[in-house]
Design a protein around this motif. Structure first.
Motif, PDB file in Angstrom:
ATOM      1  N   MET A   1       0.873  -1.000   0.351  1.00  0.00           N
ATOM      2  CA  MET A   1      -0.171  -0.067   0.408  1.00  0.00           C
ATOM      3  C   MET A   1       1.054   1.328  -0.302  1.00  0.00           C
ATOM      4  O   MET A   1       1.466   1.288   0.596  1.00  0.00           O
ATOM      5  N   LYS A   2       0.451   2.097  -0.743  1.00  0.00           N
ATOM      6  CA  LYS A   2       1.587   3.775  -0.993  1.00  0.00           C
ATOM      7  C   LYS A   2       0.997   4.212   0.222  1.00  0.00           C
ATOM      8  O   LYS A   2      -0.300   4.325   0.075  1.00  0.00           O
ATOM      9  N   ARG A   3       2.044   5.115   0.733  1.00  0.00           N
ATOM     10  CA  ARG A   3       1.285   6.387   1.867  1.00  0.00           C
ATOM     11  C   ARG A   3       0.483   7.554   1.083  1.00  0.00           C
ATOM     12  O   ARG A   3       1.812   7.915  -0.296  1.00  0.00           O
ATOM     13  N   SER A   4       0.525   7.736   1.487  1.00  0.00           N
ATOM     14  CA  SER A   4      -0.253   9.306   1.523  1.00  0.00           C
ATOM     15  C   SER A   4       0.719  10.461   1.850  1.00  0.00           C
ATOM     16  O   SER A   4       0.126  11.798   1.595  1.00  0.00           O
ATOM     17  N   TYR A   5       0.880  10.070   2.871  1.00  0.00           N
ATOM     18  CA  TYR A   5       1.365  11.018   3.505  1.00  0.00           C
ATOM     19  C   TYR A   5       3.516  11.243   4.109  1.00  0.00           C
ATOM     20  O   TYR A   5       2.967   9.410   4.381  1.00  0.00           O
ATOM     21  N   HIS A   6       3.840  12.133   3.372  1.00  0.00           N
ATOM     22  CA  HIS A   6       4.947  12.131   4.011  1.00  0.00           C
ATOM     23  C   HIS A   6       5.419  13.247   4.896  1.00  0.00           C
ATOM     24  O   HIS A   6       5.121  14.373   4.564  1.00  0.00           O
ATOM     25  N   ASN A   7       6.789  13.029   5.368  1.00  0.00           N
ATOM     26  CA  ASN A   7       7.243  14.176   5.245  1.00  0.00           C
ATOM     27  C   ASN A   7       8.411  14.353   5.048  1.00  0.00           C
ATOM     28  O   ASN A   7       9.110  13.917   4.111  1.00  0.00           O
ATOM     29  N   TYR A   8       8.601  15.626   4.334  1.00  0.00           N
ATOM     30  CA  TYR A   8       8.942  16.579   3.955  1.00  0.00           C
ATOM     31  C   TYR A   8       9.974  17.819   4.783  1.00  0.00           C
ATOM     32  O   TYR A   8       8.960  18.642   5.143  1.00  0.00           O
ATOM     33  N   TRP A   9      10.991  18.414   4.501  1.00  0.00           N
ATOM     34  CA  TRP A   9      11.909  19.478   5.392  1.00  0.00           C
ATOM     35  C   TRP A   9      12.573  20.423   3.597  1.00  0.00           C
ATOM     36  O   TRP A   9      12.890  20.155   3.485  1.00  0.00           O
ATOM     37  N   VAL A  10      11.831  21.509   3.955  1.00  0.00           N
ATOM     38  CA  VAL A  10      12.772  22.581   3.994  1.00  0.00           C
ATOM     39  C   VAL A  10      13.970  23.055   5.210  1.00  0.00           C
ATOM     40  O   VAL A  10      13.120  23.348   5.839  1.00  0.00           O
ATOM     41  N   TYR A  11      15.262  23.003   4.870  1.00  0.00           N
ATOM     42  CA  TYR A  11      16.488  23.518   5.736  1.00  0.00           C
ATOM     43  C   TYR A  11      17.189  24.523   5.833  1.00  0.00           C
ATOM     44  O   TYR A  11      17.574  24.755   4.090  1.00  0.00           O
ATOM     45  N   ILE A  12      17.465  25.331   6.021  1.00  0.00           N
ATOM     46  CA  ILE A  12      19.023  26.156   5.663  1.00  0.00           C
ATOM     47  C   ILE A  12      20.051  25.630   7.122  1.00  0.00           C
ATOM     48  O   ILE A  12      19.888  25.753   8.397  1.00  0.00           O
ATOM     49  N   LEU A  13      21.137  26.028   6.444  1.00  0.00           N
ATOM     50  CA  LEU A  13      22.394  25.226   7.015  1.00  0.00           C
ATOM     51  C   LEU A  13      23.120  26.515   6.987  1.00  0.00           C
ATOM     52  O   LEU A  13      23.032  27.081   5.676  1.00  0.00           O
ATOM     53  N   THR A  14      24.657  26.630   8.075  1.00  0.00           N
ATOM     54  CA  THR A  14      25.072  27.584   7.838  1.00  0.00           C
ATOM     55  C   THR A  14      26.287  27.037   8.780  1.00  0.00           C
ATOM     56  O   THR A  14      26.605  25.940   9.093  1.00  0.00           O
ATOM     57  N   LEU A  21      25.197  30.549   3.669  1.00  0.00           N
ATOM     58  CA  LEU A  21      23.730  30.127   3.989  1.00  0.00           C
ATOM     59  C   LEU A  21      23.671  28.270   2.836  1.00  0.00           C
ATOM     60  O   LEU A  21      23.447  29.465   1.686  1.00  0.00           O
ATOM     61  N   TYR A  22      22.621  27.342   3.329  1.00  0.00           N
ATOM     62  CA  TYR A  22      22.716  26.893   2.396  1.00  0.00           C
ATOM     63  C   TYR A  22      20.928  26.201   2.443  1.00  0.00           C
ATOM     64  O   TYR A  22      20.566  26.156   3.528  1.00  0.00           O
ATOM     65  N   ILE A  23      19.970  26.127   1.605  1.00  0.00           N
ATOM     66  CA  ILE A  23      18.905  26.120   1.554  1.00  0.00           C
ATOM     67  C   ILE A  23      18.721  24.952   0.879  1.00  0.00           C
ATOM     68  O   ILE A  23      18.895  24.437  -0.647  1.00  0.00           O
ATOM     69  N   GLY A  24      18.121  23.670   1.058  1.00  0.00           N
ATOM     70  CA  GLY A  24      18.013  22.403   0.560  1.00  0.00           C
ATOM     71  C   GLY A  24      16.738  22.217   1.123  1.00  0.00           C
ATOM     72  O   GLY A  24      15.797  22.242   2.366  1.00  0.00           O
ATOM     73  N   VAL A  25      15.998  21.219  -0.072  1.00  0.00           N
ATOM     74  CA  VAL A  25      14.867  20.000   0.630  1.00  0.00           C
ATOM     75  C   VAL A  25      15.597  18.649   0.047  1.00  0.00           C
ATOM     76  O   VAL A  25      15.885  18.610  -0.043  1.00  0.00           O
TER      77      VAL A  25
END
Length: 109
Positions: A1-14, A21-25
């Motif tokens: 069964m395929k998940r319909s919900y997952h967590n994703y993050w946008v983040y900033i590193l230094t 600054l670095y922005i990633g997903v």
């Protein structure tokens, strides 16, 4: 069964307060942070030693996370700094490994 919900993050590193600054997903913040700390995250983060997570946002859908990442990448530097300082005024490292053993292994890298 395929998940319909997952967590994703946008983040900033230094590398330091008011530093580079670095922005990633990502779909896995813990794995991604471990790779950044081991200098395997990206050439850019490795070159500038960007290992301090100073900001992140969580999303349910990847398309929303990617749109936010693109938006932040197009912001002026000062806007990004203002965003970080609104939520994290002392530029503290917000990443805490889930596994304490990971911390010990990463410190020796």
């Amino acid at each position: 069964m395929k998940r319909s919900y997952h967590n994703y993050w946008v983040y900033i590193l230094t590398n330091k307060p008011n530093g580079t600054l670095y922005i990633g997903v990502t779909g896995g913040i813990d794995d991604r942070m471990e790779r950044h700390i081991k200098n395997e995250g990206s050439k850019f983060t490795s070159k500038y030693k960007l290992k301090i997570l100073v900001y992140y946002e969580e999303f349910k859908y990847i398309n929303e996370a990617i749109a936010r990442e693109k938006q932040l990448k197009n912001w002026h530097r000062q806007w990004k700094i203002n965003l970080i300082e609104k939520e994290n005024p002392n530029w503290e490292n917000l990443w805490k490994p889930l596994d304490p053993e990971t911390t010990l292994r990463l410190r020796s890298v």
